[in-house]
Design a protein around this motif. Structure first.
Motif, PDB file in Angstrom:
ATOM      1  N   ALA A  14       4.404   0.748   6.542  1.00  8.83           N
ATOM      2  CA  ALA A  14       3.565   1.338   6.538  1.00  8.83           C
ATOM      3  C   ALA A  14       2.729   1.931   6.641  1.00  8.83           C
ATOM      4  N   LYS A  17      -0.048   2.899   2.837  1.00  9.51           N
ATOM      5  CA  LYS A  17      -0.025   1.894   1.464  1.00  9.51           C
ATOM      6  C   LYS A  17       1.137   2.285   0.410  1.00  9.51           C
ATOM      7  N   TYR A  18       1.844   1.826  -0.021  1.00  7.67           N
ATOM      8  CA  TYR A  18       2.314   1.709  -1.684  1.00  7.67           C
ATOM      9  C   TYR A  18       1.413   0.498  -2.026  1.00  7.67           C
ATOM     10  N   SER A  33       3.866   7.284  -0.297  1.00  7.69           N
ATOM     11  CA  SER A  33       3.582   6.606   1.025  1.00  7.69           C
ATOM     12  C   SER A  33       4.638   7.031   2.547  1.00  7.69           C
ATOM     13  N   ALA A 113      11.549  -5.545   1.662  1.00  4.18           N
ATOM     14  CA  ALA A 113      12.439  -4.152   1.514  1.00  4.18           C
ATOM     15  C   ALA A 113      13.786  -3.972   2.872  1.00  4.18           C
ATOM     16  N   SER A 145      11.124  -3.895  -5.024  1.00  4.06           N
ATOM     17  CA  SER A 145      10.783  -3.474  -3.529  1.00  4.06           C
ATOM     18  C   SER A 145      10.776  -2.300  -3.658  1.00  4.06           C
ATOM     19  N   HIS A 198      -0.375  -5.454  -6.378  1.00  4.63           N
ATOM     20  CA  HIS A 198      -0.239  -4.430  -7.263  1.00  4.63           C
ATOM     21  C   HIS A 198      -0.117  -4.108  -8.832  1.00  4.63           C
ATOM     22  N   ALA A 285       0.874  -7.047   3.281  1.00  2.00           N
ATOM     23  CA  ALA A 285      -0.089  -7.757   2.636  1.00  2.00           C
ATOM     24  C   ALA A 285      -0.058  -8.964   2.884  1.00  2.00           C
TER      25      ALA A 285
HETATM   26  C1  DP6 Z   1       1.327  -3.754   1.162  1.00  2.69           C
HETATM   27  O1  DP6 Z   1       6.549  -4.279  -3.681  1.00  2.69           O
HETATM   28  O2  DP6 Z   1       7.408  -3.126  -1.800  1.00  2.69           O
HETATM   29  O3  DP6 Z   1       3.660  -3.686   2.048  1.00  2.69           O
HETATM   30  O4  DP6 Z   1       8.575  -5.620  -2.087  1.00  2.69           O
HETATM   31  O5  DP6 Z   1       6.817  -7.535  -0.412  1.00  2.69           O
HETATM   32  O6  DP6 Z   1       8.118  -5.846   0.469  1.00  2.69           O
HETATM   33  P1  DP6 Z   1       7.673  -6.002  -0.923  1.00  2.69           P
HETATM   34  O7  DP6 Z   1       6.511  -5.119  -1.103  1.00  2.69           O
HETATM   35  P2  DP6 Z   1       6.345  -3.653  -2.174  1.00  2.69           P
HETATM   36  O8  DP6 Z   1       5.556  -3.544  -1.499  1.00  2.69           O
HETATM   37  C2  DP6 Z   1       4.725  -3.064  -0.531  1.00  2.69           C
HETATM   38  C3  DP6 Z   1       3.328  -3.459   0.008  1.00  2.69           C
HETATM   39  C4  DP6 Z   1       3.050  -3.266   1.356  1.00  2.69           C
HETATM   40  C5  DP6 Z   1       2.946  -1.642   1.499  1.00  2.69           C
HETATM   41  C6  DP6 Z   1       3.296  -1.035   1.606  1.00  2.69           C
HETATM   42  O9  DP6 Z   1       4.909  -1.302   2.508  1.00  2.69           O
HETATM   43  O10 DP6 Z   1       4.050   0.493   1.183  1.00  2.69           O
END
Ligand code: DP6
Length: 331
Positions: A14, A17-18, A33, A113, A145, A198, A285
């Motif tokens: 990303a 970012k989310y 994002s 992901a 995710s 989150h 993260a």
């Molecule tokens: C920091 O809840 O999608 O990568 O399931 O661990 O991949 P995972 O995380 P997810 O949150 C992603 C958080 C991020 C930022 C992003 O990919 O947008």
């Protein structure tokens, strides 16, 4: 019904970012994002449809090429998504799942992901169903995710915040051949999951402030991609990555994803950019640093990252075209 399908799905990184979940049941993010789908960091998953009375089986292919029964935590995450997909398909079948990653799991490289994108698409195909990219994105998102919603597509992908929507492709991979040189500083599974991150994000005093900054930041990233303007992209990508970690570090209780080497790599990348190399840093993260760069800069970036003592290994990746089905079944 019996069917079998294999899908290779990529991870994504990303650029915006989310971070922060608005509605955990509907899996709605607070903010939009924007990511770059990768090419080499992939999950390959084979799904076989079993009879209705059969229980799910989840197997993981080891580096030695053997299939092993997955650990409880991993298997229950897979089964929970299988349950959602069964409900969606109106199916009572069990599934046999075999999966392997081309990169370390849980080390801030968004293995969930690619994992949930591959699982979702393989189940849909094994059941003989067809879905649009938008439907696939929504189904993948329900895994929990959120970033999986973006991994069902290729190129540069935007996933809208605050709405029950799907991700969309902004531009395809061929639009801009950016590279992602990942400096691996720590391969261990992170101590605090993204899901928990989150949740905690909302306790940071800076959370609301970032949300206010994001619309303009998103526009700048989107425009820089459309214009293929690395000079415009680099500072805003770094600003955004630092904000994510600022929020993590100021959450209650705080989350520190960085390692000492993270800071060293960040400094190195800033120095290279000051010397005219088209490179910028972002982190998810985790402790690892993704050095986003142009094709011309890649060699210099790899050499520089490999010279940092804390860097255990370097993964070379690039923008990719999204998931593919495969005949090379794991089961
Ligand atoms: C920091 O809840 O999608 O990568 O399931 O661990 O991949 P995972 O995380 P997810 O949150 C992603 C958080 C991020 C930022 C992003 O990919 O947008």
């Amino acid at each position: 019904m019996t069917g079998k399908a294999t899908v290779v799905a990529p991870s994504n990184i990303a650029l915006i970012k989310y971070w922060g979940t608005l509605d955990i049941d509907k899996m709605l993010p607070y903010n939009t994002s924007l990511s770059m789908t990768l090419s080499c960091c992939t999950t390959t998953t084979t799904v076989e449809v079993l009879d209705e009375s059969d229980l799910d089986q989840v197997l993981v292919r080891t580096e030695a090429g053997e299939l092993e029964v997955a650990g409880d935590r991993f298997a229950s995450g897979v089964s929970a998504q299988l349950d959602r997909l069964r409900r969606w398909a109106g199916s009572g079948s069990g599934f046999r799942v075999g999966t392997m990653n081309s990169f370390p799991m849980g080390a801030g490289l968004a293995s969930s992901a690619s994992g949930f994108a591959a699982l979702t698409l393989a189940v849909v195909a094994a059941l003989g169903r067809e879905v649009s990219q938008a439907e696939a994105s929504i189904l993948a998102r329900y895994s929990g995710s959120g970033s999986a919603a973006r991994s069902v597509m290729g190129g540069y992908v935007e996933w809208p915040g605050r709405e029950d929507g799907s991700a969309t492709e902004l531009v395809r991979a061929e639009h801009w051949d950016l590279r992602d040189v990942v400096a691996i500083l720590d391969e261990r599974v992170k101590e605090v999951s993204s899901r928990e991150g989150h949740r905690r994000a909302l306790t940071s005093p800076y959370f609301e402030h970032r949300l206010r900054l994001l619309p303009e930041r998103l526009n700048r990233v989107r425009q820089a991609i459309l214009d293929r303007d690395f000079g415009a992209l680099a500072p805003v990508v770094e600003e955004e990555a630092l904000d994510l970690h600022l929020i993590a570090m100021s959450s209650r209780p705080p989350i520190f994803y960085w390692q000492p080497g993270t800071l060293r790599v960040l400094e190195l990348i800033r120095g290279m950019r000051a010397d005219g190399v088209e490179v910028c840093a972002t982190m998810d993260a985790g402790a690892n640093v993704h050095a986003i760069c142009t094709a011309d800069a890649e060699e210099a970036v790899v050499g520089a990252l490999e010279s940092v003592p804390e860097v255990q290994s370097v993964i070379l990746d690039r923008v990719g075209e999204g998931p593919e089905s495969s005949d090379e079944h794991l089961l």
